[in-house]
Design a protein around this motif. Structure first.
Motif, PDB file in Angstrom:
ATOM      1  N   ASP A 194       7.734  -5.136   2.857  1.00 49.30           N
ATOM      2  CA  ASP A 194       7.897  -5.572   1.476  1.00 49.30           C
ATOM      3  C   ASP A 194       6.861  -6.672   1.272  1.00 49.30           C
ATOM      4  O   ASP A 194       7.010  -7.782   1.779  1.00 49.30           O
ATOM      5  CB  ASP A 194       9.309  -6.117   1.253  1.00 49.30           C
ATOM      6  N   SER A 195       5.794  -6.375   0.543  1.00 47.58           N
ATOM      7  CA  SER A 195       4.701  -7.343   0.398  1.00 47.58           C
ATOM      8  C   SER A 195       5.139  -8.595  -0.353  1.00 47.58           C
ATOM      9  O   SER A 195       4.496  -9.643  -0.261  1.00 47.58           O
ATOM     10  CB  SER A 195       3.521  -6.711  -0.338  1.00 47.58           C
ATOM     11  N   LYS A 196       6.246  -8.491  -1.112  1.00 46.16           N
ATOM     12  CA  LYS A 196       6.697  -9.577  -1.987  1.00 46.16           C
ATOM     13  C   LYS A 196       5.558 -10.031  -2.901  1.00 46.16           C
ATOM     14  O   LYS A 196       5.435 -11.201  -3.258  1.00 46.16           O
ATOM     15  CB  LYS A 196       7.254 -10.746  -1.173  1.00 46.16           C
ATOM     16  N   ALA A 197       4.727  -9.079  -3.262  1.00 45.39           N
ATOM     17  CA  ALA A 197       3.563  -9.334  -4.116  1.00 45.39           C
ATOM     18  C   ALA A 197       3.263  -8.074  -4.899  1.00 45.39           C
ATOM     19  O   ALA A 197       3.974  -7.070  -4.813  1.00 45.39           O
ATOM     20  CB  ALA A 197       2.360  -9.747  -3.264  1.00 45.39           C
ATOM     21  N   LEU A 198       2.208  -8.144  -5.671  1.00 41.88           N
ATOM     22  CA  LEU A 198       1.702  -6.974  -6.371  1.00 41.88           C
ATOM     23  C   LEU A 198       0.202  -7.123  -6.526  1.00 41.88           C
ATOM     24  O   LEU A 198      -0.370  -8.167  -6.219  1.00 41.88           O
ATOM     25  CB  LEU A 198       2.389  -6.799  -7.733  1.00 41.88           C
ATOM     26  N   SER A 199      -0.433  -6.054  -6.958  1.00 38.99           N
ATOM     27  CA  SER A 199      -1.883  -6.037  -7.136  1.00 38.99           C
ATOM     28  C   SER A 199      -2.570  -6.491  -5.840  1.00 38.99           C
ATOM     29  O   SER A 199      -2.108  -6.164  -4.751  1.00 38.99           O
ATOM     30  CB  SER A 199      -2.287  -6.901  -8.334  1.00 38.99           C
ATOM     31  N   THR A 200      -3.645  -7.235  -5.956  1.00 41.01           N
ATOM     32  CA  THR A 200      -4.391  -7.580  -4.748  1.00 41.01           C
ATOM     33  C   THR A 200      -3.736  -8.686  -3.928  1.00 41.01           C
ATOM     34  O   THR A 200      -4.228  -9.011  -2.842  1.00 41.01           O
ATOM     35  CB  THR A 200      -5.849  -7.949  -5.089  1.00 41.01           C
ATOM     36  N   GLY A 201      -2.619  -9.263  -4.414  1.00 37.71           N
ATOM     37  CA  GLY A 201      -1.808 -10.087  -3.522  1.00 37.71           C
ATOM     38  C   GLY A 201      -1.290  -9.202  -2.407  1.00 37.71           C
ATOM     39  O   GLY A 201      -1.300  -9.565  -1.223  1.00 37.71           O
ATOM     40  N   GLN A 202      -0.845  -8.017  -2.776  1.00 37.52           N
ATOM     41  CA  GLN A 202      -0.454  -6.990  -1.814  1.00 37.52           C
ATOM     42  C   GLN A 202      -1.679  -6.510  -1.043  1.00 37.52           C
ATOM     43  O   GLN A 202      -1.633  -6.334   0.185  1.00 37.52           O
ATOM     44  CB  GLN A 202       0.194  -5.835  -2.563  1.00 37.52           C
ATOM     45  N   GLY A 203      -2.794  -6.338  -1.754  1.00 40.34           N
ATOM     46  CA  GLY A 203      -4.023  -5.867  -1.115  1.00 40.34           C
ATOM     47  C   GLY A 203      -4.533  -6.796  -0.032  1.00 40.34           C
ATOM     48  O   GLY A 203      -5.077  -6.351   0.984  1.00 40.34           O
ATOM     49  N   LEU A 204      -4.351  -8.095  -0.218  1.00 40.47           N
ATOM     50  CA  LEU A 204      -4.768  -9.068   0.801  1.00 40.47           C
ATOM     51  C   LEU A 204      -4.033  -8.833   2.114  1.00 40.47           C
ATOM     52  O   LEU A 204      -4.623  -8.899   3.197  1.00 40.47           O
ATOM     53  CB  LEU A 204      -4.501 -10.492   0.308  1.00 40.47           C
ATOM     54  N   LEU A 205      -2.734  -8.541   2.021  1.00 40.54           N
ATOM     55  CA  LEU A 205      -1.958  -8.271   3.230  1.00 40.54           C
ATOM     56  C   LEU A 205      -2.378  -6.948   3.870  1.00 40.54           C
ATOM     57  O   LEU A 205      -2.423  -6.831   5.101  1.00 40.54           O
ATOM     58  CB  LEU A 205      -0.468  -8.239   2.889  1.00 40.54           C
ATOM     59  N   VAL A 206      -2.692  -5.972   3.042  1.00 41.09           N
ATOM     60  CA  VAL A 206      -3.145  -4.677   3.557  1.00 41.09           C
ATOM     61  C   VAL A 206      -4.429  -4.848   4.382  1.00 41.09           C
ATOM     62  O   VAL A 206      -4.539  -4.355   5.516  1.00 41.09           O
ATOM     63  CB  VAL A 206      -3.382  -3.683   2.405  1.00 41.09           C
ATOM     64  N   LEU A 207      -5.390  -5.565   3.827  1.00 37.57           N
ATOM     65  CA  LEU A 207      -6.661  -5.744   4.547  1.00 37.57           C
ATOM     66  C   LEU A 207      -6.495  -6.654   5.756  1.00 37.57           C
ATOM     67  O   LEU A 207      -7.197  -6.490   6.765  1.00 37.57           O
ATOM     68  CB  LEU A 207      -7.725  -6.288   3.598  1.00 37.57           C
ATOM     69  N   LYS A 208      -5.590  -7.624   5.683  1.00 35.09           N
ATOM     70  CA  LYS A 208      -5.315  -8.457   6.854  1.00 35.09           C
ATOM     71  C   LYS A 208      -4.753  -7.595   7.979  1.00 35.09           C
ATOM     72  O   LYS A 208      -5.108  -7.772   9.153  1.00 35.09           O
ATOM     73  CB  LYS A 208      -4.341  -9.572   6.496  1.00 35.09           C
ATOM     74  N   ALA A 209      -3.890  -6.642   7.615  1.00 32.37           N
ATOM     75  CA  ALA A 209      -3.358  -5.724   8.619  1.00 32.37           C
ATOM     76  C   ALA A 209      -4.475  -4.907   9.251  1.00 32.37           C
ATOM     77  O   ALA A 209      -4.484  -4.685  10.470  1.00 32.37           O
ATOM     78  CB  ALA A 209      -2.318  -4.803   7.982  1.00 32.37           C
ATOM     79  N   CYS A 210      -5.425  -4.471   8.440  1.00 29.21           N
ATOM     80  CA  CYS A 210      -6.574  -3.720   8.969  1.00 29.21           C
ATOM     81  C   CYS A 210      -7.376  -4.581   9.947  1.00 29.21           C
ATOM     82  O   CYS A 210      -7.829  -4.095  10.996  1.00 29.21           O
ATOM     83  CB  CYS A 210      -7.465  -3.254   7.823  1.00 29.21           C
ATOM     84  N   ASP A 211      -7.549  -5.853   9.611  1.00 29.35           N
ATOM     85  CA  ASP A 211      -8.251  -6.777  10.506  1.00 29.35           C
ATOM     86  C   ASP A 211      -7.513  -6.898  11.837  1.00 29.35           C
ATOM     87  O   ASP A 211      -8.140  -6.899  12.921  1.00 29.35           O
ATOM     88  CB  ASP A 211      -8.362  -8.169   9.872  1.00 29.35           C
ATOM     89  N   LEU A 212      -6.202  -7.010  11.780  1.00 27.48           N
ATOM     90  CA  LEU A 212      -5.392  -7.195  12.991  1.00 27.48           C
ATOM     91  C   LEU A 212      -5.393  -5.942  13.859  1.00 27.48           C
ATOM     92  O   LEU A 212      -5.389  -6.031  15.088  1.00 27.48           O
ATOM     93  CB  LEU A 212      -3.967  -7.577  12.603  1.00 27.48           C
ATOM     94  N   VAL A 213      -5.392  -4.780  13.225  1.00 22.27           N
ATOM     95  CA  VAL A 213      -5.490  -3.530  13.985  1.00 22.27           C
ATOM     96  C   VAL A 213      -6.808  -3.487  14.743  1.00 22.27           C
ATOM     97  O   VAL A 213      -6.861  -3.105  15.922  1.00 22.27           O
ATOM     98  CB  VAL A 213      -5.369  -2.312  13.043  1.00 22.27           C
ATOM     99  N   LYS A 214      -7.873  -3.912  14.085  1.00 22.87           N
ATOM    100  CA  LYS A 214      -9.198  -3.937  14.716  1.00 22.87           C
ATOM    101  C   LYS A 214      -9.226  -4.895  15.897  1.00 22.87           C
ATOM    102  O   LYS A 214      -9.957  -4.681  16.874  1.00 22.87           O
ATOM    103  CB  LYS A 214     -10.257  -4.344  13.682  1.00 22.87           C
ATOM    104  N   GLU A 215      -8.400  -5.950  15.823  1.00 20.38           N
ATOM    105  CA  GLU A 215      -8.327  -6.917  16.919  1.00 20.38           C
ATOM    106  C   GLU A 215      -7.502  -6.403  18.094  1.00 20.38           C
ATOM    107  O   GLU A 215      -7.470  -7.034  19.160  1.00 20.38           O
ATOM    108  CB  GLU A 215      -7.718  -8.234  16.418  1.00 20.38           C
ATOM    109  N   GLY A 216      -6.815  -5.276  17.903  1.00 27.82           N
ATOM    110  CA  GLY A 216      -6.076  -4.665  19.003  1.00 27.82           C
ATOM    111  C   GLY A 216      -4.587  -4.919  19.022  1.00 27.82           C
ATOM    112  O   GLY A 216      -3.913  -4.600  20.008  1.00 27.82           O
TER     113      GLY A 216
END
Length: 281
Positions: free
Chosen positions: A113-135
């Motif tokens: 639950d992002s507890k956000a909308l629009s790119t507030g949600q998008g910021l968490l999505v891309l942060k998750a992508c960064d963390l996946v890349k970190e392993g």
């Protein structure tokens, strides 16, 4: 471990970002009269024209648990686990439907639950992508982004309150007062994912955006410099340019990305709404 990141379309990421980070997108539905469209199938101009003609807001619809289950199944192909982001549960039943669907996948699907909308949600999505890349593992990504949610600045300034009034988020008295006094509220999302008016700026939109960015600078002296979004609902080019200039002058982000709000978010905020969104420290 291969991990897939997915999100509701309300994250308002650009097509380039969706492709770059291989984010799976679950489109919510917008209804114009007797016709239903997936988010992205109609343009903001179509929404503005519909509201002007009908004097009604479009209706929006969440996905069903069955639709989420099919979406998760398709996006898990070739992956060991999946982390999915929903628009705030306070704004939509999408999160509860996705959670029900996730129960069918033996712990392979983590729903945020992002507890956000629009790119507030998008910021968490891309942060998750960064963390996946970190392993990090899917569970570690899930825990990390949940801990970050209260640090996401999800805020915006609407040019007019007509759409918020039609949607029941603004009283008639506030609507009339804003028009007479030329007031523009700073709409924010609290830690529970609920929208509220934090303060009001007076004057034209250019003046208000200057006050808005100055307020953000004062409130967030420490912030994650990775990225910032300037997200708007088909705002005037001059207003977007001003926001970019002010962000460059007052902050030091590694990346500042302009995105246009999708049809779901546009349906609730109206034209010329603009927000500067980022993660604080």
């Amino acid at each position: 471990m291969k991990i897939k990141i997915t999100s509701d379309s309300t994250c308002d990421l650009s097509p380039e970002q969706i492709e770059k980070y291989s984010v799976g997108i679950f489109p919510l539905t917008v209804v114009l009269g007797d016709k239903s469209f997936k988010d992205g199938e109609v343009k903001p101009q179509d929404i503005f024209a519909y509201v002007a003609k009908s004097n009604l807001l479009p209706k929006t619809a969440a996905g069903t648990s069955e639709e989420y289950a099919q979406f998760f199944s398709e996006n898990l192909k070739g992956y060991d686990a999946l982390v999915h982001f929903n628009i705030s549960a306070q704004a939509s039943s999408s999160h509860s439907a996705a959670c029900v669907a996730a129960q069918n996948f033996d712990g392979k699907v983590f729903v945020v639950d992002s507890k956000a909308l629009s790119t507030g949600q998008g910021l968490l999505v891309l942060k998750a992508c960064d963390l996946v890349k970190e392993g990090l593992s899917a569970e570690e990504v899930y825990n990390a982004v949940n801990a970050l949610r209260e640090k996401v600045n999800t805020s915006f300034v609407p040019d007019a309150l007509d759409y918020l009034h039609k949607g029941g988020r603004c009283s008639l008295a506030a609507l009339i007062g804003a028009k007479v006094l030329k007031l523009h509220p700073m709409i924010c999302e609290n830690a529970e994912g609920q929208l509220y008016a934090k303060k009001k700026f007076a004057g034209n939109m250019e003046r208000c955006i200057k006050s808005y960015v100055a307020d953000l600078k004062a409130q967030y002296p420490r912030y994650d410099k990775t990225r910032c979004f300037i997200t708007h609902s088909s705002a005037d080019e001059s207003l977007v340019a001003l926001a970019k200039e002010l962000v460059a002058q007052n902050f030091g982000f590694d990346e500042v990305v302009e995105t246009v709000a999708g049809s779901i978010v546009t349906s609730h905020c109206g034209r010329n709404t603009l927000g500067v969104l980022f993660i604080s420290e």
